[in-house]
Design a protein around this motif. Sequence first.
Motif, PDB file in Angstrom:
ATOM      1  N   ASP A 335       0.922  -1.164   0.584  1.00 39.32           N
ATOM      2  CA  ASP A 335       0.323  -0.045  -0.108  1.00 39.32           C
ATOM      3  C   ASP A 335       0.728   1.168   0.441  1.00 39.32           C
ATOM      4  N   GLU A 336       1.032   2.273  -0.959  1.00 38.72           N
ATOM      5  CA  GLU A 336       1.853   3.020  -1.245  1.00 38.72           C
ATOM      6  C   GLU A 336       1.203   4.235  -0.108  1.00 38.72           C
ATOM      7  N   GLY A 337      -0.226   3.847  -0.169  1.00 38.79           N
ATOM      8  CA  GLY A 337      -0.455   5.561   0.707  1.00 38.79           C
ATOM      9  C   GLY A 337      -0.118   5.039   2.521  1.00 38.79           C
ATOM     10  N   LEU A 338       0.775   4.470   2.879  1.00 39.15           N
ATOM     11  CA  LEU A 338       1.745   4.120   3.962  1.00 39.15           C
ATOM     12  C   LEU A 338       1.643   5.207   4.902  1.00 39.15           C
ATOM     13  N   LYS A 339       1.856   5.750   6.282  1.00 38.86           N
ATOM     14  CA  LYS A 339       2.720   6.333   6.621  1.00 38.86           C
ATOM     15  C   LYS A 339       3.691   5.728   7.399  1.00 38.86           C
ATOM     16  N   GLU A 344       7.014   1.489   9.486  1.00 39.51           N
ATOM     17  CA  GLU A 344       7.986   1.019  10.240  1.00 39.51           C
ATOM     18  C   GLU A 344       7.802  -0.520  10.597  1.00 39.51           C
ATOM     19  N   GLU A 345       6.112  -0.190  11.666  1.00 35.08           N
ATOM     20  CA  GLU A 345       5.486  -1.305  12.598  1.00 35.08           C
ATOM     21  C   GLU A 345       5.697  -2.383  11.856  1.00 35.08           C
ATOM     22  N   TYR A 346       5.203  -2.292  10.673  1.00 35.75           N
ATOM     23  CA  TYR A 346       4.788  -3.581   9.706  1.00 35.75           C
ATOM     24  C   TYR A 346       6.433  -3.985   9.292  1.00 35.75           C
ATOM     25  N   LEU A 347       7.235  -3.406   9.540  1.00 37.83           N
ATOM     26  CA  LEU A 347       8.295  -4.148   8.652  1.00 37.83           C
ATOM     27  C   LEU A 347       8.820  -4.647  10.005  1.00 37.83           C
ATOM     28  N   SER A 348       9.277  -4.106  10.701  1.00 31.54           N
ATOM     29  CA  SER A 348       9.075  -4.811  12.883  1.00 31.54           C
ATOM     30  C   SER A 348       8.528  -6.125  12.580  1.00 31.54           C
ATOM     31  N   ILE A 349       7.020  -6.554  12.397  1.00 31.39           N
ATOM     32  CA  ILE A 349       5.937  -7.570  12.528  1.00 31.39           C
ATOM     33  C   ILE A 349       6.939  -8.031  11.470  1.00 31.39           C
TER      34      ILE A 349
END
Length: 681
Positions: A335-339, A344-349
Amino acid sequence: MRWRRHLPILAVLTVLLWYGATRNYLLFHALVQFADITIYLFAAFLGVFASRMTPDPFLHGISVVYFSMALVTAVHTLAFEGMGVFPGWTANHPTQFWMLMRFIHGIGIPLTLLLSSRPKFIRVFTAAAVVSVFGGILLIATGYFPDRFIPGEGLTPFKVAGEYAVALLLVASILYSLAFRREEARRYGYTFEISLACFVASGMVFTLYTDVYGFFNMLGHILHGYGAYVLLFGFVVESAQTLMDRHFHDLNEQIRAMNRELEDRVAQRTRELEEANDLLAADIARRKEVEEHLRKAKEDAEEANRAKSAFLATMSHEVRTPLNGILGMAAQLKDEGLKPEEREEYLSILVHSGESLLDILNNILDIARLESGRERTDRSAFRPAALVQEIVGLFAHRAAEKGIALTSSVDPNLPDVLLGYPMRLKQVLFNLIGNGIKFTDRGEVTLSLGCARRSGDDVLLAVAVKDTGIGISPKGIERIFTPFTQADDSISRRYGGTGLGLAISKRLVEFMGGRIDVASKVDEGSVFSFTLPLIATEEDSPAEAASGDTEALPLRGLSVLVAEDNSINRKVLEKILEKAGILSDSAENGAEAVKKGAGGGYDVILMDIEMPEMDGYEASRFIRRREKETGRRVPIIALSAHVSDEHRLKALEAGMDSFISKPVRKTDLLRALAEATRRGE
């Protein structure tokens, strides 16, 4: 020898022979010689027969001597002119054969007495006798044997000297036998010695005659016959009888032994039958016992099957959970509209899920390696206080998140540096403390290291991990160290886990020479404890590069060739190298890596083991052979999804310098590059 029986026989024979000699000498001579030949043959055959039953080289030697004498005496008898067998022969020929027989007798007897105990006597002596007999006959027939008798003049000096020489040898034999065969001589009534004395007397008488048909010639033949008679009936027959008695005695003893053996076998068979009856009586009980074992084995197999099914279900859940996180977060990242904070949270997960999946796979590989007995680790020095501090630091954040205390204590009596297996000890403590935090909702988890015993440099390290968690039931304690099993199925549903951690810990503790124990009460907590035999040492623990900052490693500007056939893995490696300021080039197979490496412009080569066209092993061997010509050596780091010791050893044998297992972590890769470039300096 019973002389009273044989003396009358000898007297009658003497009168008859003397009377016959005065009437027909040729007949007298033929009869006497025939008797001598017969006696010699009897002596020979009885001696051989006796020696066959009870091997006696002396009897065999006597047999050879008298058999040889029988052959020569037969030719001597046939050589007389009156016999008409050998036309053209003179009276000298029989005399020569007589002396050949005397020489065989005079030389053979002392040789037998002296040498019969030698190992190869029978074979050598028999061969010598054959050569002497047939060689002597050939010499006489061809005229090369010295004359012994000259008609009208009597005996030659050679004949007389020969008789005296033979007599001297036989007398020496008599004396030797009386001195060194005294027991045998007494046993046989000195008949062997008396027969030799008769032969000596016969020879002396023969030295006196001048006429073939004279008195002394007839007397010599009669005395010679006495010697043969005494030899046969006194020595040979008695020897054979004694040996036969001994042989029959041995046979009797063998029969008695066979009877005893038969009785023992009957008794043994009786005992076996009695035991068979006892076994038959106990067969029903044994069958019931076997049936009980089979029933228990069936239950164990069914339990193992249930455990396997439960493990598959658990593993499916445990693998799918991090895999779901990986796939879900990867989809969200599109999703290009991610903040920025969401990304950062998704990458950490995503990273956490990947590491969880890797931990599951590592646990499965660890238990497989430990159960196969292929675990290999060298001892190294470590500081127990630093090890405790490192482990507590790693779990402090997780304990704080659950609101429980994580404490530790180190016995001051422990040596500062110990020699053991620090990496395996860390792995055990990771499992125990991780479980303690997982199953504790309030209270604390405590790690303590103590000195249970010390003798010189030998130290018994006592380790305990205590928690105030949910505890374990007595039935659960029996199961917790079994692979793929937890204390209760509800625990897996509530807390998760593969059920491998404690099984791995138990095997690692046993590998290090210890034994793990557990004490627990439900709702009160658990204490896992074990002791390890270690060695105190002055050598400090080696500094671990992992504790350093990989970003500060002097790697910027390095040139690295990445040989990897998988495009995704290749892209990951190139990105890690790019962010570290390292220049990279790529090759999609081993052949391309060999070709690009020929330019010599790379500081390090990352070599995947499994590649098409040419694998990493063959490519490394090819590069190392080529480097022997150039004199320049480029470090090669192996990359592989295989983690077994066999693959590591094979990579090192192919010429690679180190080994990194996939998935490749950034810290592991940069540390390996730093170590490789330091070795190359």
